[in-house]
Design an enzyme around this catalytic site. Structure first.
Site, PDB file in Angstrom:
ATOM      1  N   CYS A 119     -65.373  21.886  44.035  1.00 54.84           N
ATOM      2  CA  CYS A 119     -66.416  20.873  44.170  1.00 54.84           C
ATOM      3  C   CYS A 119     -67.604  21.262  43.297  1.00 54.84           C
ATOM      4  O   CYS A 119     -68.495  22.003  43.728  1.00 54.84           O
ATOM      5  CB  CYS A 119     -66.832  20.724  45.626  1.00 54.84           C
TER       6      CYS A 119
ATOM      7  N   GLN B 240     -55.236   5.833  47.422  1.00 56.28           N
ATOM      8  CA  GLN B 240     -56.558   6.385  47.140  1.00 56.28           C
ATOM      9  C   GLN B 240     -56.928   7.455  48.166  1.00 56.28           C
ATOM     10  O   GLN B 240     -56.621   7.332  49.355  1.00 56.28           O
ATOM     11  CB  GLN B 240     -57.607   5.273  47.150  1.00 56.28           C
TER      12      GLN B 240
ATOM     13  N   GLU C 218     -45.457  -1.793  38.896  1.00 57.37           N
ATOM     14  CA  GLU C 218     -45.673  -0.353  39.076  1.00 57.37           C
ATOM     15  C   GLU C 218     -44.412   0.392  38.669  1.00 57.37           C
ATOM     16  O   GLU C 218     -43.300  -0.078  38.930  1.00 57.37           O
ATOM     17  CB  GLU C 218     -46.022  -0.074  40.543  1.00 57.37           C
TER      18      GLU C 218
ATOM     19  N   CYS D 194     -71.021  24.374  52.262  1.00 60.94           N
ATOM     20  CA  CYS D 194     -69.627  24.828  52.280  1.00 60.94           C
ATOM     21  C   CYS D 194     -69.585  26.345  52.163  1.00 60.94           C
ATOM     22  O   CYS D 194     -70.030  26.908  51.157  1.00 60.94           O
ATOM     23  CB  CYS D 194     -68.847  24.193  51.132  1.00 60.94           C
TER      24      CYS D 194
ATOM     25  N   CYS E 234     -60.677   5.218  37.087  1.00 66.73           N
ATOM     26  CA  CYS E 234     -61.091   6.517  37.625  1.00 66.73           C
ATOM     27  C   CYS E 234     -61.595   7.438  36.523  1.00 66.73           C
ATOM     28  O   CYS E 234     -61.859   8.614  36.764  1.00 66.73           O
ATOM     29  CB  CYS E 234     -59.929   7.181  38.373  1.00 66.73           C
TER      30      CYS E 234
ATOM     31  N   CYS F 238     -63.862  29.102  46.549  1.00 66.60           N
ATOM     32  CA  CYS F 238     -63.379  27.849  45.970  1.00 66.60           C
ATOM     33  C   CYS F 238     -64.550  27.171  45.280  1.00 66.60           C
ATOM     34  O   CYS F 238     -65.603  26.960  45.893  1.00 66.60           O
ATOM     35  CB  CYS F 238     -62.809  26.944  47.062  1.00 66.60           C
TER      36      CYS F 238
ATOM     37  N   ASN G 246     -55.430  -1.064  37.073  1.00 67.75           N
ATOM     38  CA  ASN G 246     -55.924   0.122  37.791  1.00 67.75           C
ATOM     39  C   ASN G 246     -55.121   1.320  37.295  1.00 67.75           C
ATOM     40  O   ASN G 246     -54.305   1.883  38.023  1.00 67.75           O
ATOM     41  CB  ASN G 246     -55.768  -0.075  39.300  1.00 67.75           C
TER      42      ASN G 246
END
Length: 374
Positions: free
Chosen positions: A14, A211, A261, A3, A333, A11, A306
């Site tokens: 990541c 997602q 939800e 990258c 997550c 940036c 979830n």
């Protein structure tokens, strides 16, 4: 993955950029296994890898710079725009259209919001691509002032980008670190973007969650469906159901499925999907999952959770521990909150687990655990 933005220190989002992908995935599995090490009978399925690049189906671009030369990307430490329109994590379809959208900012005279000076109108461009290559575009605006110009130039933009199906404007007038506001104005006839996953059409509305990695989301739902089919419960609750991915994948002719939800937009999407598929025994309700169980008179055979990163919390964990629920599928997550929630449900024993790499080049991942009442 290489990258140029990371190499130039433009940036650093990541955090694992530059590490071999096999090492990234192994590290995530090790991290999750360490957090769940107390559960010695836990059987680990092989992890689900992802493409290293081009996997993000959504681009959340901060708009900065000037009308004549807008930047689409992030802000640096001083609030100046850093252009990331060639970010290699985005799908090729998203990368392809970002220059056209930058041109639209200029043509429609959409003044980028200047964070340090608190001036301007256009804060973000939020772009999502479906598995069919269709697009949803959302303008996050400070006020309604630019709407007339957006409407005026929108037909030309749609001719340039025939894959653009849903366009909306979100109003976020406040100066604070909140991505979007509550009010959404749909500017196209079509208001939902079909996300076809494993043959199931999930309808995504502008303020609904989906997602980030479509391929891994498909694997996530396939794993959930496989466990549900194996256990063959008569009733399933899908809590924190979003647009209904797990609920719709759990459907069967002899099974009652309820998705819950807080987002009414997501619930509306789930209802459309169930109706189109003729799934009369799948229904959706808008509400808080913890509030639902607090007033529940009965319990289902199986519960799917979830939750967001904070986890399900002590009250819902306590209800699951005490209720006659036979099985729980927990999709997380955040393995830290997952471990904490599992410790609060000792009667529900983790039997199988799997790591799914939803976010290559970062420390984040998804973990799924199947729990069975002892």
């Amino acid at each position: 993955m290489q990258c140029s933005y990371f190499d130039a220190a433009s940036c650093r989002s990541c955090t694992l950029m530059g590490q071999p992908y096999a090492a990234q995935l192994a590290g995530k599995v090790r991290h999750c296994q360490d957090l769940l090490a107390a559960h010695r009978d836990l059987s680990w399925l092989p992890p689900v890898p992802s493409r290293e690049a081009g996997y993000r189906n959504k681009a959340k671009m901060v708009v900065a710079g000037t009308v004549e030369e807008p930047t689409l990307g992030i802000l640096d430490g001083e609030g100046r725009g850093v252009d990331l329109r060639e970010c290699g994590l985005c799908t090729p379809g998203l990368q392809q259209v970002l220059p056209t959208l930058a041109g639209f900012v200029t043509r429609a005279k959409l003044t980028p919001y200047d964070v340090p000076r608190r001036r301007g109108e256009l804060k973000y461009l939020l772009l999502t691509e479906s598995p069919d290559g269709e697009l949803m575009l959302r303008f996050v605006l400070r006020s309604e002032e630019p709407l007339g110009r957006i409407r005026k130039h929108l037909p030309a933009l749609r001719r340039e980008l025939p894959q653009l199906r849903v366009v909306s404007a979100n109003l976020q007038p406040e100066h604070k670190a909140v991505l979007e506001g509550q009010r959404e104005i749909v500017l196209t006839e079509q208001a939902t973007l079909p996300m076809r996953v494993n043959g199931v059409a999930l309808h995504l509305r502008p303020q609904s969650f989906f997602q980030t990695n479509t391929d891994v989301a498909a694997a996530l739902y396939r794993q959930g469906r496989a466990w549900v089919e194996e256990l063959a419960p008569a009733s399933v609750w899908d809590l924190y159901c979003g647009v209904g991915g797990f609920a719709l994948h759990s459907a069967a002719a002899d099974r009652d499925v309820l998705g819950v939800e807080t987002s009414r937009e997501a619930v509306a999407s789930g209802r459309v999907s169930a109706r189109e598929a003729g799934l009369e025994r799948v229904r959706f309700e808008a509400g808080d999952a913890t509030a639902l169980v607090r007033g529940a008179q009965t319990a289902p055979d199986l519960v799917i959770v979830n939750p967001p990163r904070r986890g399900i919390g002590p009250e819902l964990s306590g209800w699951l521990e005490a209720a006659p629920v036979r099985h729980v599928i927990y999709s997380s997550c955040n393995a830290v909150s997952l471990a904490r929630d599992l410790a609060a449900m000792p009667s529900l024993r983790p039997r199988r687990a799997r790591v799914l790499d939803m976010f290559p080049q970062t420390n984040h991942y998804e973990a799924m655990v199947l729990l069975e009442r002892a």
